[in-house]
Enzyme design. Structure first.
Site, PDB file in Angstrom:
ATOM      1  CG  ASP A  21       1.872   1.607   2.120  1.00 22.56           C
ATOM      2  OD1 ASP A  21       2.808   2.084   2.510  1.00 22.56           O
ATOM      3  OD2 ASP A  21       2.720   0.321   2.626  1.00 22.56           O
ATOM      4  CG  HIS A  78       5.169   2.203   5.050  1.00 18.80           C
ATOM      5  ND1 HIS A  78       4.854   2.108   3.338  1.00 18.80           N
ATOM      6  CD2 HIS A  78       5.765   1.757   5.601  1.00 18.80           C
ATOM      7  CE1 HIS A  78       6.266   1.519   3.545  1.00 18.80           C
ATOM      8  NE2 HIS A  78       6.878   1.243   4.182  1.00 18.80           N
ATOM      9  CD  GLU A 138      10.322   0.308   3.609  1.00 21.23           C
ATOM     10  OE1 GLU A 138      11.224  -0.126   2.677  1.00 21.23           O
ATOM     11  OE2 GLU A 138       9.061   0.238   3.290  1.00 21.23           O
ATOM     12  CD1 TRP A 163       6.758  -6.210   0.372  1.00 22.09           C
ATOM     13  CD2 TRP A 163       5.599  -5.400   1.180  1.00 22.09           C
ATOM     14  NE1 TRP A 163       7.056  -6.603   1.410  1.00 22.09           N
ATOM     15  CE2 TRP A 163       6.263  -5.500   2.299  1.00 22.09           C
ATOM     16  CE3 TRP A 163       4.278  -4.438   1.677  1.00 22.09           C
ATOM     17  CZ2 TRP A 163       5.794  -5.236   3.126  1.00 22.09           C
ATOM     18  CZ3 TRP A 163       4.239  -3.789   2.839  1.00 22.09           C
ATOM     19  CH2 TRP A 163       4.097  -4.421   3.472  1.00 22.09           C
ATOM     20  CB  THR A 164       0.650  -5.366  -5.345  1.00 20.54           C
ATOM     21  OG1 THR A 164      -0.234  -4.528  -3.891  1.00 20.54           O
ATOM     22  CG2 THR A 164      -0.104  -6.785  -4.532  1.00 20.54           C
ATOM     23  CD  GLU A 165       5.750  -1.580  -3.709  1.00 16.90           C
ATOM     24  OE1 GLU A 165       5.318  -2.825  -3.986  1.00 16.90           O
ATOM     25  OE2 GLU A 165       6.574  -1.291  -2.523  1.00 16.90           O
TER      26      GLU A 165
HETATM   27  C1  ACM Z   1       8.728  -4.028   4.601  1.00 16.49           C
HETATM   28  O1  ACM Z   1       9.145  -4.544   3.392  1.00 16.49           O
HETATM   29  N1  ACM Z   1       8.874  -2.605   4.627  1.00 16.49           N
HETATM   30  C2  ACM Z   1       8.531  -4.387   5.426  1.00 16.49           C
END
Ligand code: ACM
Length: 767
Positions: A192, A262, A325, A466-468
């Site tokens: 990413d 990404h 995205e 997702w780990t942001e």
């Molecule tokens: C995503 O949540 N960008 C796939």
């Protein structure tokens, strides 16, 4: 086995509450068919485990290993089938589904049968769940007959190891937990903007440079005042080890290499892969970066070379190429990319992305693999055999199935476990939008609008993490468990077996299993929210108790003692005299599921709101963001709308209030907003560091204003006190707290608000 001993599976929640009732075993996910019988098979160290054939032996070994690890019992594998033991056998007739199995247990023994090792493994997991401590302290398997098979072939969990990194031991622990839930696809998000985490031998800089970033704010400054890097990647050897470990648990690992967006970490490592060719830093902002791969032949060759190594590491059929995205601004602005589009004959940037995806699809097909990508890959022409992961709602899945593509359903509003699982103030940092157990459980993955022939394209469901904002493994576990139990049930159990109340009754039995596997699950779904509406002039508080998952048996005390099954049962709001202390817990089968929640009420606490008890000014859920320091240890957490720095205390009681005190924290503004940039709203500042404003409603009259300091104090906070005009002293006033000035490079956030009574009100209280 005497079939007449068995009763149809009709046990319901009400019966379970009675000790006389025949309780069906609390299995998760619920099996397709279960008939409970009478009696139980006793398992002890003398119980032989017999496996028929090599595939069955591998499963039996795994079962023995799980039992030894979690139940402190060492079973042995016997070479000969004996009476009175546990038997694992491959039997083609056991199920029409290769992942299906049958399990029969009676007083004399247990037989697990399946057409192949997959189903047999799931039978072993069921048997492991069935082991319960009897009154004689031995392990018992209740008499039962189970015929089970999964509803969907893809039962996935995605983990983002790019934004924050987990160790191999942690990944293996998750894989064990997936196996406990009969999940079978581990989607590993490895690249990413903020990190490239997979060793690629041909391109060592991907991990040398792309595997490290300097976190934003204080977290990125070392004790020596120099940049402090956050680094991590998996070697190919470690990845092979994970793939093997997962395969032993019937889990396929699907790697993701995100293309064409990404891509910042990759471009930071090899700038020639990017549009400008200029050096970039690995990202330390969250959000959507503009950096895309350059769609020239050299980059495509790079991607194919990367995929060649990826294919060699991951034997599964699917390779995930991202596709999400990818804002096209850089491609639109680049003369080189525009020339490339003309040369390829593609009409716009969306088709250019589709061209890249089609080329990678062709490459993967040539290597006997299948491409899967996020639902944006549907935006251009998509090769027929590509599979779509529907995340922007369910529409992508519907469009994919109508177009003849397979689809995996992972709608972000329901299956993104980076959202909090309750509205309790003690949830960890998370993306906006609460996703409770019930939200997940009630989700039906096959859209009703699809024609019956199209429905077979919905090959499964997946939860994503997702780990942001999930910096530690403790928080990974908090976000995943127990919600993964609800995911498992929608992925595995037949639609007609779904019953949320029954699920709630079974779920407490899953918690000791988590503890046995060392999993630190979230307690918030089982906690009680103790809400108090104060009537301070009358020295009273009205208490409302609730549980975020819908557990109904809430018991409470008001004398400081811990609630028991005999404590008062909550039925409706009640009034207490101030000061008051309330303790409350959820009970299932007369046991408190987790420790009691507690809250004290007095005039000061009723006049104080922490950040988590304030609303956003636009009425929407807020991002819960962690402070940037200290580098190790506890950090403050703030709910914030990053597009509008405004917090609302709805209907605050301002009677007798003379002043308002705001404790404000400060965060680095590390967000890439892409096309949402235009939505960023802030009031112009009138002084160099901006002002704190108290307003009557979010766009209402300014009740008070104070200059902000240039920076917070040494503790990270600034506390400001503002007088309130007396004529505003009403019982229900929307109070908004706004910070003026640009939110960049740092943003003020409300940590706590306290209403301070005037002298008269304070004297009255003291009397
Ligand atoms: C995503 O949540 N960008 C796939």
């Amino acid at each position: 086995m005497n079939r007449s001993l068995f009763h149809a599976f009709t046990v319901c929640v009400l019966l379970l509450a009675s000790p006389l009732a025949l309780a069906a075993p609390a299995l998760i996910p619920a099996p397709a068919k279960l008939q409970a019988g009478d009696g139980a098979f006793v398992v002890d160290a003398r119980t032989p485990v017999h496996a028929e054939g090599a595939a069955a032996r591998a499963v039996a070994e795994r079962f023995v290993e799980y039992v030894a690890r979690t139940r402190d019992l060492n079973l042995h594998i016997a070479s000969k089938r004996a009476n009175g033991g546990i038997v694992f056998a491959i039997d083609r007739k056991a199920s029409s589904n290769p992942e299906g199995y049958s399990l029969q247990a009676d007083r004399n023994g247990v037989i697990v049968k399946a057409p192949d090792a997959r189903g047999l493994f799931y039978g072993a997991i069921t048997l492991w769940q069935l082991l319960e401590a009897g009154s004689d302290n031995a392990l018992h398997v209740p008499a039962v007959r189970i015929d089970d098979a999964p509803r969907f072939g893809w039962r996935g969990l995605m983990l983002d190891s790019a934004r924050h990194f987990q160790t191999i031991e942690e990944i293996k622990q998750l894989i064990d937990a997936m196996a406990l839930h009969k999940l079978n696809v581990f989607h590993w998000h490895l690249t990413d903007d903020q990190g490239w985490r997979i060793e690629i031998k041909r391109y060592p800089k991907l991990t040398e440079i792309g595997g490290c970033r300097v976190p934003a704010g204080d977290a990125g400054i070392g004790a020596d005042g120099k940049p402090h890097q956050y680094c991590g990647y998996y070697t190919q050897e470690q990845i092979r080890d994970v793939v093997r470990y997962a395969a032993e648990r019937q889990i396929t690992v699907v790697p993701e290499i995100d293309v064409p967006g990404h891509a910042t970490a990759a471009i930071a490592a090899y700038p020639e892969l990017g549009i400008s060719g200029q050096a970039l830093s690995v990202g330390n902002d969250w959000g959507v970066y503009p950096n895309l791969f350059k769609p020239d032949d050299a980059t495509m060759t790079f991607l194919e070379n990367v995929l060649t190594e990826v294919i060699a590491l991951f034997p599964g059929r699917y390779i995930h190429i991202g596709g999400d995205e990818a804002v096209k601004d850089q491609w639109q602005a680049s003369a080189q990319v525009q020339a490339r589009m003309r040369a390829l004959g593609v009409r716009d940037e969306t088709q250019l992305q589709a061209w890249m995806i089609a080329r990678l699809n062709h490459f993967l097909e040539a290597h006997q693999r299948r491409l899967i990508g996020w639902d944006e890959i549907l935006d251009g022409d998509l090769p027929a055999d590509a599979t779509v992961m529907s995340w922007r709602g369910i529409e992508g899945g519907i469009a994919a199935a109508r177009g003849g593509h397979d689809a995996v359903m992972t709608p972000s509003n329901l299956l993104y476990l980076n959202r909090p699982q309750s509205d309790l103030p003690n949830e960890p940092p998370s993306h906006p939008g609460t996703t409770t157990l019930r939200h997940i459980y009630d989700y039906e993955p096959v859209p009703a609008t699809l024609a019956p022939k199209q429905r077979r394209h919905i090959i499964g469901v997946q939860a994503n993490l997702w780990t942001e904002h999930v910096r530690t493994f403790a928080r990974v576990q908090h976000m995943l468990f127990p919600r993964l139990a609800a995911v498992a049930e929608i992925a595995w159990s037949p639609a007609e077996r779904k019953d949320y109340r029954d699920f709630l009754t079974r779920l407490p039995a899953q918690l000791p299993r988590y503890r046995q596997l060392g999993i630190a699950y979230a307690e918030t779904p089982f906690q009680v929210w103790i809400d108090g509406a104060g009537d301070i002039p009358d020295d009273k508080v009205s208490i409302t108790l609730s549980n975020p998952s819908g557990y109904e048996d809430i018991r409470y005390t008001t004398d400081g003692s811990a609630p028991t099954a005999q404590s008062q049962r909550y039925t409706e709001p009640f009034v207490l005299k101030l000061p008051a202390e309330v303790k409350a817990a959820v009970f299932v089968a007369e046991q408190a599921v987790v420790a009691a929640s507690a809250r004290d009420f007095d005039p000061v606490s009723l006049r104080t709101r922490g950040n988590a008890m304030l609303a956003s000014c636009n009425g929407e859920a807020m991002l819960r963001i962690e402070d940037d320091g200290p580098r190790e240890g506890e950090r403050a957490i703030f709910g914030a709308d990053i597009l509008n720095p405004c917090w609302l205390w709805p209907k605050a009681d301002l009677r007798g209030i003379a002043a308002i005190e705001v404790r404000a924290g400060r965060l680095p503004y590390n967000f890439q907003l892409a096309h949402d940039e235009a939505k960023r709203k802030f009031q112009p500042a009138a002084s160099p560091a901006g002002e704190l404003e108290i307003r009557a409603g979010c766009d209402g009259e300014v009740l008070g204003r104070a200059r902000l300091p240039a920076r917070p104090g040494a503790d990270g906070f600034a506390t400001l006190k503002l007088p309130l005009p007396l004529r505003k002293q009403v019982a229900a006033q929307d109070v908004c707290i706004v910070f003026t000035g640009d939110t960049r490079p740092a943003m003020w956030v409300v940590d706590r608000v306290t209403l301070l009574p005037g002298k008269r009100a304070a004297t009255r209280r003291a009397r």
